[in-house]
Design a protein around this motif. Structure first.
Motif, short mmCIF file in Angstrom:
data_model
loop_
_atom_site.label_atom_id
_atom_site.label_comp_id
_atom_site.label_asym_id
_atom_site.label_seq_id
_atom_site.Cartn_x
_atom_site.Cartn_y
_atom_site.Cartn_z
N ALA A 26 4.76 -7.69 -2.85
CA ALA A 26 4.13 -6.59 -2.06
C ALA A 26 5.30 -5.98 -1.24
O ALA A 26 5.96 -6.70 -0.64
CB ALA A 26 2.93 -7.10 -1.11
N VAL A 27 5.67 -4.70 -1.24
CA VAL A 27 6.65 -4.11 -0.61
C VAL A 27 6.47 -2.93 0.00
O VAL A 27 5.41 -2.21 -0.20
CB VAL A 27 8.01 -3.75 -1.80
CG1 VAL A 27 8.40 -5.03 -2.66
CG2 VAL A 27 7.26 -2.86 -2.50
N ASP A 28 7.30 -2.86 1.29
CA ASP A 28 7.13 -1.68 1.74
C ASP A 28 7.88 -0.20 1.08
O ASP A 28 9.00 -0.39 0.69
CB ASP A 28 7.90 -1.65 3.25
CG ASP A 28 8.02 -0.42 3.99
OD1 ASP A 28 6.87 -0.09 4.69
OD2 ASP A 28 8.86 0.29 4.00
N THR A 62 1.40 -1.18 1.52
CA THR A 62 2.48 -1.69 0.58
C THR A 62 2.04 -1.22 -0.78
O THR A 62 1.18 -0.87 -1.37
CB THR A 62 2.48 -3.28 0.73
OG1 THR A 62 1.11 -3.66 0.12
CG2 THR A 62 2.71 -3.81 2.10
N ARG A 64 2.39 -2.66 -4.69
CA ARG A 64 2.19 -3.76 -5.62
C ARG A 64 2.05 -3.56 -7.11
O ARG A 64 1.27 -2.52 -7.33
CB ARG A 64 0.99 -4.85 -5.01
CG ARG A 64 -0.19 -4.23 -4.81
CD ARG A 64 -1.11 -5.29 -3.78
NE ARG A 64 -0.63 -5.00 -2.85
CZ ARG A 64 -0.85 -6.25 -1.49
NH1 ARG A 64 -1.57 -7.18 -2.11
NH2 ARG A 64 -0.29 -5.81 -0.40
#
Length: 243
Positions: A26-28, A62, A64
């Motif tokens: 999960a990323v910004d 986020t 994903r």
């Protein structure tokens, strides 16, 4: 999700975005864009196309990987209410903790390996050209009390098989949690094209062997003295079920 040996993206930047998201769980979005060195407009376009194609999704700010694994289900036994649902990246700590607690019994070697792997990678769910990894969790008041994990190499000759581990914290056994987790995991495997699911356990784990046999698993082979636990050699029981 099964048998996807080649993932097509149509653009190198789109592929790079997917791989970054898949690798990190999960990323910004802005951090991802900066790390990949993409211009804002191009990044937004590629993310939009990846969303359109069902590759990634945005949730709680986020990005994903999108994995369609069904909805959350509620179960009530005599004195326990629990839920089973697809795992989320945020469940990683709870899953690692549950696996390590079960692994403390020294009778579930494969599960202990899974915990080490996801803890090291810091990414729970994976779907790339080399492997697929899926988790479902059982929760009580939002706390993880059990898991079922499936792992499959994206290799043509093995694309019909998946390895499974399943476990429940000792205080929550005897309520059907393990059976529902196993059923959910096998249902997902069957719907994604897998034909056979297998796992291996030490022969001293009689409870796990009996549990699997009760659910129509069969012993395919026994490797003598495969494990060395507390200074003693223990056989490995290799079990499987056809879907």
């Amino acid at each position: 999700m099964a048998s996807n040996s080649t993932l097509e993206f149509g653009h190198a930047d789109r592929k790079a975005i997917y791989e970054y998201v898949e690798r990190h769980g999960a990323v910004d979005p802005e951090e991802t864009r900066a790390r990949l060195g993409l211009d804002p407009s191009g990044f937004r376009h590629h993310v939009a196309i990846l969303k359109r194609d069902g590759r990634i999704e945005a949730e709680d700010g986020t990005l994903r990987v999108t994995i369609d694994a069904g909805a959350e289900e509620e179960y009530v036994s005599a004195d326990l209410e629990f839920h089973i649902r697809p795992a989320r990246q945020e469940d990683l700590t709870g899953i690692v903790g549950a696996i390590r607690r079960v692994a403390e019994e020294k009778t579930y070697i494969e599960a202990e390996t899974v915990a080490d792997e996801i803890d090291h990678e810091e990414a729970l769910l994976r779907h790339n050209e080399l492997q697929s990894r899926m988790f479902f969790v059982a929760t009580v008041e939002d706390d993880v009390v059990g898991w079922v994990h499936l792992h499959a190499p994206e290799i043509e000759k093995l694309s019909h098989t998946a390895e499974l581990t399943v476990g429940v914290l000792e205080d929550y056994r005897g309520h059907g949690v393990g059976s529902h987790l196993l059923s959910r995991g096998l249902e997902w495997a069957g719907s994604n094209g897998y034909e056979k699911v297998y796992q291996s356990v030490p022969s001293i784990n009689e409870e796990a062997i009996a549990f699997l046999e009760e659910h129509d698993w069969e012993t395919e082979a026994v490797r003598e003295d495969h494990y060395k636990l507390n200074g003693h050699y223990v056989d490995e029981v290799m079990m499987a079920v056809e879907l």
